[in-house]
Design an enzyme around this catalytic site. Structure first.
Site, PDB file in Angstrom:
ATOM      1  N   TRP B   8       0.822  -1.196   0.000  1.00  0.00           N
ATOM      2  CA  TRP B   8       0.000   0.000   0.000  1.00  0.00           C
ATOM      3  C   TRP B   8       0.869   1.264   0.000  1.00  0.00           C
ATOM      4  CZ3 TRP B   8      -3.254   2.754  -1.863  1.00  0.00           C
ATOM      5  CH2 TRP B   8      -4.299   3.438  -1.261  1.00  0.00           C
ATOM      6  N   LYS B 102      -4.557  -0.708   9.263  1.00  0.00           N
ATOM      7  CA  LYS B 102      -5.860  -1.251   9.655  1.00  0.00           C
ATOM      8  C   LYS B 102      -5.629  -2.320  10.710  1.00  0.00           C
ATOM      9  CE  LYS B 102      -7.857  -0.325   5.121  1.00  0.00           C
ATOM     10  NZ  LYS B 102      -8.343  -0.859   3.819  1.00  0.00           N
ATOM     11  N   GLY B 130     -10.255   2.720   3.302  1.00  0.00           N
ATOM     12  CA  GLY B 130     -11.356   2.458   2.387  1.00  0.00           C
ATOM     13  C   GLY B 130     -11.103   1.190   1.605  1.00  0.00           C
ATOM     14  N   ALA B 134      -4.113  -2.586  -2.990  1.00  0.00           N
ATOM     15  CA  ALA B 134      -2.977  -1.803  -3.486  1.00  0.00           C
ATOM     16  C   ALA B 134      -2.698  -2.030  -4.967  1.00  0.00           C
ATOM     17  CB  ALA B 134      -1.737  -2.135  -2.655  1.00  0.00           C
ATOM     18  N   LYS B 185     -13.811  -5.274  10.070  1.00  0.00           N
ATOM     19  CA  LYS B 185     -14.228  -5.992   8.852  1.00  0.00           C
ATOM     20  C   LYS B 185     -13.487  -7.304   8.661  1.00  0.00           C
ATOM     21  CE  LYS B 185     -10.466  -4.658   6.287  1.00  0.00           C
ATOM     22  NZ  LYS B 185      -9.731  -4.773   5.052  1.00  0.00           N
ATOM     23  N   ASP B 238     -15.109  -1.147   2.503  1.00  0.00           N
ATOM     24  CA  ASP B 238     -13.914  -1.956   2.721  1.00  0.00           C
ATOM     25  C   ASP B 238     -14.295  -3.415   3.010  1.00  0.00           C
ATOM     26  OD1 ASP B 238     -11.288  -2.631   3.082  1.00  0.00           O
ATOM     27  OD2 ASP B 238     -10.996  -1.491   4.916  1.00  0.00           O
ATOM     28  N   SER B 248      -7.708 -11.497  -0.786  1.00  0.00           N
ATOM     29  CA  SER B 248      -7.753 -11.079   0.618  1.00  0.00           C
ATOM     30  C   SER B 248      -7.258 -12.193   1.542  1.00  0.00           C
ATOM     31  CB  SER B 248      -9.193 -10.710   1.005  1.00  0.00           C
ATOM     32  OG  SER B 248      -9.373 -10.845   2.398  1.00  0.00           O
ATOM     33  N   ASN B 250      -7.629 -12.480   4.837  1.00  0.00           N
ATOM     34  CA  ASN B 250      -8.616 -12.892   5.826  1.00  0.00           C
ATOM     35  C   ASN B 250      -9.689 -13.788   5.207  1.00  0.00           C
ATOM     36  OD1 ASN B 250      -7.943 -11.360   8.458  1.00  0.00           O
ATOM     37  ND2 ASN B 250      -7.649  -9.843   6.846  1.00  0.00           N
ATOM     38  N   VAL B 273       0.563 -11.928   8.703  1.00  0.00           N
ATOM     39  CA  VAL B 273      -0.436 -11.922   9.771  1.00  0.00           C
ATOM     40  C   VAL B 273      -1.846 -11.989   9.175  1.00  0.00           C
ATOM     41  CG1 VAL B 273      -1.418 -10.485  11.601  1.00  0.00           C
ATOM     42  CG2 VAL B 273       1.057 -10.559  11.270  1.00  0.00           C
TER      43      VAL B 273
END
Lengths: 330, 330
Positions: B8, B102, B130, B134, B185, B238, B248, B250, B273
């Protein structure tokens, strides 16, 4: 008794009969009713699923309604008035009616339950709406929905009758909001499809859906719905399904526009209605009449009804003046 | 000056220098800084993009900050305190600092701007957050974001400096809400990934995301954010990106759990992480302390930290008592 053998009416019949409800399914066309009854298959509207043997099927409504305690309208919005006007003489008095239609009557801008109220006589009328792709529900995949009616006792009764282990029903007293959510999302879904067709990426589509539900809430509140309903399952929930499902008609229409086809050519090639293309007109009218800002819906209107090239809409949306998000949120 | 050469930070440097801003990029590792400078490529964190020649790159912060008018923190939350404590002696006084992190500091539950306030001395601190993957921004695809700080003049200045034809910046005074949106989120994104891994379908995922943002708003409001911020770009926007992006972390973590891998095995196999797995703990604690209902986040906690089989969570969510949606919406 479910009136309408489309995908959603048929899936609802399968869902309810599987948990032991006594379900009648009314089919307009006598020949197709006979075919459904004989084969227990509905290749035209819900291919690949067996209609549970216990579902009673007929084209004669009067043969199905004996002892009926809930009527369900699973009829496309454009056929709603004519269908229920014809059925009206056969309706058992006072039995409540639940509408599954999403859209607005084109000539009057009325919501489906308003149309029904004009033709089905004195009875409680409610709406059931949410992120409910029919074939997933027929497969027994989990889903949630909202039932809205002014009569709280009826809402509880419907909630209890329609809930199963895989179908979770929430109540909401806001009939107007629940119904408008199902109609307005189709315009934003066309924009989301254009975003896919133009290959603008995940960031752009997420921003578009988020700003889209804010537009829906802004207009919907002015039309009498409650703001928070538009962020619930019948608003945002349904919007998300429509914007992400590969099978959504409205999203696919937008995607084809994004890839370069002309809207009028796509519409001419389709046998089914693209509700969002129709709804974009009334939304544009409401925007002008109310003097509110609906930038995404307006770009959809410009592309679908005024021939604006879709790529120009991206510039138009990105280059508006700087905004305070908080003033703009609802 | 952007501190942090992750995906990012690097994309932000490319974006801003392409519109003519004078950008410095600070890289912690002297050898990698030299590599970035020589090759103008960042294969470790943003493979495939050229770092614009005008971007000044150094591992010596003091060589970059001459004339600097905005500091940007693009540092992972877990390294935030140590990094900025080390940089503090070199910071030009009173120059504002904008955080891109975040998450929440694990040992203190503090938000990134709270951590920064403790270590960077007297200066305005804001956050930019938001739906901003990236690599899409580095490609020049359109995206929108939110900048939040208490100082309205600074918010306007940042909005103006960071806006480009493809990057649309909204202002919002709610720092707490914007920051919490980016942290909370990730827990819901794990649930959305489990939904993908269990192949529960579009209806279920849409309902989950919708009910998920309502949970985020419920908790976030109790933690000091403004309700409506959570339905804006830094909240819902987001969340949507994270729940739908194939890349993503997560969401992918949740998907692998849904397909049958054990959470601890997946975490052991990853070098990066999974923020949502960490955040699920504090969210569970907040839920118990505040006595509020967060059914989806709680199921994620049970699966990730208590070994609950993911399929059981579906039953747990579907078979809760009947609800009035309106009471439950925020």
């Amino acid at each position: 008794v479910i009136a309408g053998d489309g995908g959603w009416g048929t899936a609802m019949a399968i869902l309810l009969s599987q948990v032991g409800r006594d379900v009648g399914l009314w089919c307009h066309d006598p020949e197709y009713a006979e075919f459904l009854q004989r084969t227990r298959l509905n290749p035209r509207f819900l291919p690949g699923f067996e209609i549970t043997p216990a579902v009673r099927i007929s084209h004669r409504f009067e043969d199905l309604v004996d002892g009926c305690d809930v009527l369900v309208s699973a009829v496309p919005t454009e056929h709603l008035r004519s269908t229920w006007t014809a059925l009206a003489p056969h309706l058992p008095p006072r039995v409540p009616l639940l509408s599954l239609s999403k859209g607005m009557e084109e000539t009057t801008d009325l919501r489906p339950t308003q149309v029904l109220a004009q033709v089905v006589g004195e009875r409680p009328i409610g709406v059931l709406s949410g992120p409910n792709i029919a074939r997933e529900i027929a497969r027994g995949l989990p889903a949630a929905t909202v039932v809205a009616c002014e009569d709280a006792a009826l809402a509880r009764a419907v909630q209890s009758s329609f809930s199963t282990e895989t179908f979770r029903v929430y109540r909401n007293a806001d009939v107007v909001g629940v119904e408008l959510g199902g109609a307005l999302k189709n315009v934003i879904a066309i924009a989301a499809g254009m975003c896919d067709g133009l290959e603008l990426g995940t960031n752009a589509k997420a921003a578009l859906i988020d700003r889209g539900v804010i537009e829906i809430a802004r207009l919907g509140e002015r039309l009498g719905g409650q703001r928070k309903t538009f962020f619930g399952l019948a608003g945002l929930g349904d919007l998300l399904t429509t914007c992400t499902s590969p099978v959504s008609r409205n999203r696919t229409f937008g995607e084809r526009i994004g890839r370069g086809e002309r809207p009028e050519d796509i519409l001419a090639s389709l046998s089914q209605v693209v509700e969002g293309a129709k709804t974009a007109g009334p939304v544009h009218d409401h925007m002008q009449r109310l003097g509110i800002s609906l930038p995404i819906s307006e770009q959809v209107y410009q592309v679908v009804h005024r021939g604006k090239p879709p790529r120009e809409t991206v510039r138009a949306l990105m280059l508006r003046g700087p905004k305070d998000e908080a003033e703009d949120l609802v």
